[in-house]
Design a protein around this motif. Structure first.
Motif, PDB file in Angstrom:
ATOM      1  N   SER A 134      48.373-147.570  45.507  1.00 33.55           N
ATOM      2  CA  SER A 134      49.616-148.783  45.832  1.00 33.55           C
ATOM      3  C   SER A 134      49.365-149.615  45.029  1.00 33.55           C
ATOM      4  CB  SER A 134      49.763-148.615  47.173  1.00 33.55           C
ATOM      5  OG  SER A 134      50.769-149.577  47.629  1.00 33.55           O
ATOM      6  N   LYS A 142      46.589-143.814  47.914  1.00 34.29           N
ATOM      7  CA  LYS A 142      47.994-143.964  47.439  1.00 34.29           C
ATOM      8  C   LYS A 142      48.341-144.403  46.174  1.00 34.29           C
ATOM      9  CE  LYS A 142      49.421-143.709  52.304  1.00 34.29           C
ATOM     10  NZ  LYS A 142      50.492-144.319  53.261  1.00 34.29           N
ATOM     11  N   ALA A 199      59.871-151.599  45.881  1.00 39.49           N
ATOM     12  CA  ALA A 199      59.067-150.781  45.194  1.00 39.49           C
ATOM     13  C   ALA A 199      59.451-150.109  44.066  1.00 39.49           C
ATOM     14  CB  ALA A 199      58.289-149.963  46.223  1.00 39.49           C
ATOM     15  N   ASP A 224      46.920-152.575  47.198  1.00 43.20           N
ATOM     16  CA  ASP A 224      47.093-152.402  48.532  1.00 43.20           C
ATOM     17  C   ASP A 224      45.682-151.594  48.837  1.00 43.20           C
ATOM     18  OD1 ASP A 224      47.735-151.843  51.228  1.00 43.20           O
ATOM     19  OD2 ASP A 224      49.389-150.800  50.759  1.00 43.20           O
TER      20      ASP A 224
END
Length: 925
Positions: A305, A303, A55, A297
């Protein structure tokens, strides 16, 4: 000599102006950095670098330390990258700065008034006069990407103003074929969507990424490997720009597949007008091409993401108008595939998630068997965490229905070689098998795809067809399957692959399920009749004599299935009637009532329960016909729920009476064996009630359980069987009656935009004026002569009938023709329903009159129904066993590096609450 098309530019107002800029050359494949293996890394270095791809989004820089921006700004023509290729820096863990990230880039955290600064820039038309523009993607999107170069730094926008069939003919190109060595496409995947939310797109995309990642991880396959992503193209087709979910569009933007402010509504026509000027043509679709390496995501969108993935060549087609799913398939098959020339095509609905390795197993069918023209996997109902979705009886019933179909029906048809339908939600076709090899009487190509897309022309009014044909094309995928196996001079078969599976969400409310099954039932019925009527078409194919014999046997079997389906309304009532008659103990002597206590399922109250139940049954049938002849399921939800509950109650009592009869038969046989000394076999022969019940129950429920165990998938027998049994009258009565009573409705369930067809003025509030005042445009009262002329005109208008203009005549004729067509459809519906009711009554009345009941007709007819059920169950079981032996046990030829057996694991309960997104280490190559 014709002049070349003029290049143009567009600005904030999307106005198009001529320019003199020429189109730059396209980059060669050698100018890119597709994988790290191509920059001279050893195997050990590659593994080490891959392990570091975790990540984080560090900046990806070129050899000179800056991002390519040869065209300047965020837009540009097609650019050749001349700087040296350098391996991308690996991703490392990092925390993005606050208020930064994908959502900020998409404008989610910005004010609603935010607008990107625009600039006018010149773009050249292609040599064929087409608008194809390469615009730069946001730098944030490609930070730390494992793939660099033209196809990741630039988004291609194409604006065709043509029909899908003309897209290849007008010289449009696609990126995979523009490299110095055009990429050979092995697999093209079409994902169709309408207005689905981002969660459904993410679910399908997650499944796709898992499957495609698995293909790139294969090390000893001659077709798949680390660079095999170049052989795959994913095509997403959205049905209508106005209908597209804005959140889903933002999700596509985060993946690099869409940009705001780029699309245009019109482009210059390729032909000049008489005065020498360029007329404008309306754009029919907006096509975006990009090799994405990220996915969103959506489990926790707050978030921001973004998950890295393998490179995926993606084409996003945003159709300008809502033209139904079949038109989306036409864009794929007639617009995109002729350019890509894929070997295998896969169809997938957004919201359906292919399970891991499913696409590989589906592709492997075509690779192993060159005569396979189409294949499908198992469609599973999504059951959720700990089977929580089966708490809804409708979902559980559909889960059982899907499972039994995939265990008994699909394997049987696969053995014959002709599967009546390959589900459009998840199926695959060999592209070469779909091509036309003959011509019709008008000299046009005639093949499976031409027959398939005839349904679009029928439903949009370009072709005229009767109600039978229109209903038949509600199941256009069934027509495609029949035309494929009966294709002239060729010998294609269809196959079911149980190792391939996909999950989909099913309707969870009564009204949604009824609407879905209306189209399914009517389409499948009329398509099956079409296939039966045209059974001789199989002799125009090049199949062997044995295969043709199998097709004939399958046709005979389908004839029997259709006959029993036609009389299912009567047969279900007769079963209910005879079972309840056997348990009805009416008023009589005390001795008779005492006998009822042991022989009747309801004891002495049998008569008082049986007669009201029969009345309720008949009343419910009448209510179903009344509701179905003009009411939408959405508008009668409460009545629908009440009727469903009453049908479930009747079925529950029917099951109770049947099991009570089984218990009484067992006691009777036991007493017979003890008193007469007969064996169990003799008792089976002499006691007809016991014999019929044992054989029918064993051949249906017993075979269901036995075959489910053989397929290593018995869980539906525990979590869904009871719900299916209780809702069986809902399937037979409510859904079937609604379907037949709405055969005049040939819509596909898509929503059309309401158009304002009048040309009247508008009353608008006056800005800065009184709060209740409006501004109207009215005749000038001071011009009295004009007022008098208008008044005298009323005399002439009253004395002389107005002469309609040619446009008004055409409009009126079209309106009259439409009304006649609607009348014809309703007349067909009325005659069909009358014929259906009369034929079913002709079966019910003779068997339920007093003399027939007194003469013992009931047990005899029940015996006939039981043995008929046994016959169908036996045929399905034999076909299913044959499938296991011929197409599974002795036909498992996996790749050398493939040790598993695919998705043969049963649908056990999941112990994780959400569908996990693929791990970063699994998705990055």
């Amino acid at each position: 000599m014709a002049k070349p098309p003029r290049p143009f530019s567009f600005g904030p107002d999307t106005g198009i102006t001529p320019t003199s800029q020429e189109r730059p050359d396209l980059p060669d494949e050698e100018d890119q950095n597709p994988t790290m293996a191509q920059v001279g890394q050893s195997t050990a270095e590659l593994i080490q670098s891959t392990a570091q791809l975790v990540a984080g989004f560090p900046s990806r820089q070129n050899s000179n330390g800056s991002l390519h921006d040869d065209a300047g700004g965020l837009g540009g023509g097609r650019v050749r990258f001349d700087s040296p290729v350098q391996a991308p820096s690996p991703r490392v863990k990092s925390s993005p700065p606050k208020n930064d990230g994908p959502k900020a880039a998409a404008g989610a955290n910005l004010k609603s008034a935010f607008k990107r600064t625009k600039t006018k820039k010149s773009f050249a038309l292609t040599p064929k006069g087409n608008l194809q523009v390469d615009v730069k993607v946001p730098p944030k999107l490609i930070e730390g990407s494992s793939l660099t170069g033209w196809e990741t730094e630039y988004l291609r926008y194409t604006a065709p103003a043509c029909d899908p069939d003309d897209f290849p003919k007008q010289g449009f190109t696609l990126r995979p074929k523009e490299h110095s060595t055009p990429r050979q496409i092995e697999l093209a995947i079409c994902c169709t969507m309408y207005n689905e939310p981002p969660e459904l797109l993410a679910k399908s995309w997650t499944g796709l990424v898992e499957n495609l990642t698995y293909l790139t991880k294969k090390s000893r396959s001659p077709t798949w490997g680390p660079d095999s992503w170049k052989k795959i193209v994913v095509v997403i087709v959205s049905d209508g720009r106005a209908n597209c979910n804005r959140q889903t569009l933002a999700q596509l933007g985060l993946m690099g597949l869409y940009q705001d402010g780029v699309i245009v509504g019109t482009v210059p026509k390729k032909t000049t007008s008489a005065d020498g000027g360029n007329e404008q043509a309306k754009v029919s679709a907006h096509i975006f091409e990009y090799t994405t390496q990220v996915m969103v995501d959506v489990d926790d969108m707050n978030k921001e993401s973004i998950v890295p993935t393998i490179p995926i060549q993606t084409i996003f087609i945003l159709k300008e108008q809502n033209a139904k799913k079949i038109n989306s398939h036409r864009w794929f098959f007639h617009g995109i595939c002729p350019i890509l020339q894929p070997r295998v095509t896969v169809l997938l609905d957004v919201g359906t998630r292919p399970l891991e390795k499913s696409i590989y197993h589906l592709w492997k069918v075509f690779d192993r068997h060159p005569n396979v023209g189409g294949a499908c996997g198992e469609i599973r109902a999504e059951l959720g965490y700990l089977w929580q979705n089966v708490r809804n009886p409708l979902v559980a019933a559909q889960n059982f229905e899907y499972k039994i179909s995939n265990i008994l029906d699909k394997p049987l048809e696969s053995v014959f070689g002709y599967i009546s339908v390959l589900p459009g939600a998840f199926s695959a076709y060999r592209f070469a098998a779909l091509q036309a090899n003959v011509k019709d009487k008008q000299g046009n190509p005639a093949g499976p795809l031409q027959a398939y897309f005839k349904g679009e022309a029928l439903h949009n009014g370009k072709l005229q067809g009767n109600t039978f044909i229109n209903n038949m094309y509600l199941a256009e995928d069934r027509i495609l399957c029949f035309e494929l196996v009966s294709k002239p001079n060729e010998s294609w078969v269809l196959r079911y692959e149980r190792a391939s599976a996909a999950e989909t969400d099913v309707p969870d409310t009564i009204h949604e399920l009824i609407k879905q099954r209306r189209r399914w039932l009517n389409g499948s019925t009329f398509a099956a009749l079409y296939a039966i009527w045209n059974w001789s078409h199989i002799f125009r194919s090049a199949h062997s004599r044995f295969r043709k014999l199998l097709f004939i046997l399958e046709t005979g079997y389908n004839v029997l299935v259709q006959i029993f389906a036609w009389f299912s309304l009567a047969n279900f009532y007769l079963t209910f009637f005879f079972v309840i008659e056997q348990n009805k103990c009416g008023p009589g002597t005390e001795a008779d009532l005492k006998l009822c206590e042991t022989q009747g399922a309801f004891g002495r109250a049998g008569f008082y329960i049986a007669e009201p139940l029969k009345a309720i049954y008949l009343m419910l049938i009448c209510v179903q016909f009344i509701l179905s002849m003009g009411n939408r399921p959405d508008g009668s939800r409460t009545i629908g729920k009440v009727c469903t509950a009453l049908w479930a109650l009747i079925m529950f009592l029917l099951i109770y009476m049947i099991f009570f009869g089984i218990a009484q038969s067992i006691i009777s046989v036991k007493n017979q064996i003890q008193t007469d000394g007969t064996s169990l076999g003799q008792a089976l022969v002499t006691n007809s009630i016991f014999r019929n019940i044992v054989i029918s129950m064993g051949s249906t429920y017993g075979l269901w359980f036995f075959m489910s165990m053989l397929f290593l998938d018995p869980w539906h027998m525990f979590n869904s069987f009871l719900q299916y049994m209780v809702l069986m009258p809902f399937y037979v009565n409510m859904m079937q009656i609604y379907a037949y009573c709405n055969t005049h409705d040939i819509s596909w369930g898509t929503k059309g935009a309401d158009k304002d067809d009048h040309s009247l003025g508008a009353a608008k509030k006056q800005e800065g004026g009184k709060a209740q005042a409006v501004m109207l445009e009215v005749p000038d009262e001071d011009k009295k002569d004009e007022a008098n002329d208008a008044y005298r005109k009323f005399f002439s208008d009253m004395a002389r009938a107005p002469v309609p203009s040619p446009e008004e005549k055409a409009k009126k004729e079209a309106s009259v023709a439409k009304e006649k067509a609607e009348d014809a459809k309703k007349r067909f519906r009325t005659l069909l329903v009358l014929f259906w009711i009369i034929t079913n009554l002709m079966l019910i009345i003779p068997l339920t009159n007093v003399n027939a009941v007194a003469g013992g007709t009931g047990p005899s007819y029940l015996g006939f129904l039981f043995f008929s059920t046994t016959f169908f169950a036996g045929v399905r079981a034999i076909g299913s066993l044959s499938y296991l032996l011929t197409q599974q046990l002795f036909d498992r030829k996996e790749d050398p590096d493939d040790a598993d057996v695919g998705n043969l694991v049963a649908q056990r309960p999941r112990f994780i609450q959400t569908t996990p997104s693929p791990s970063r280490s699994d998705l990055v190559v």
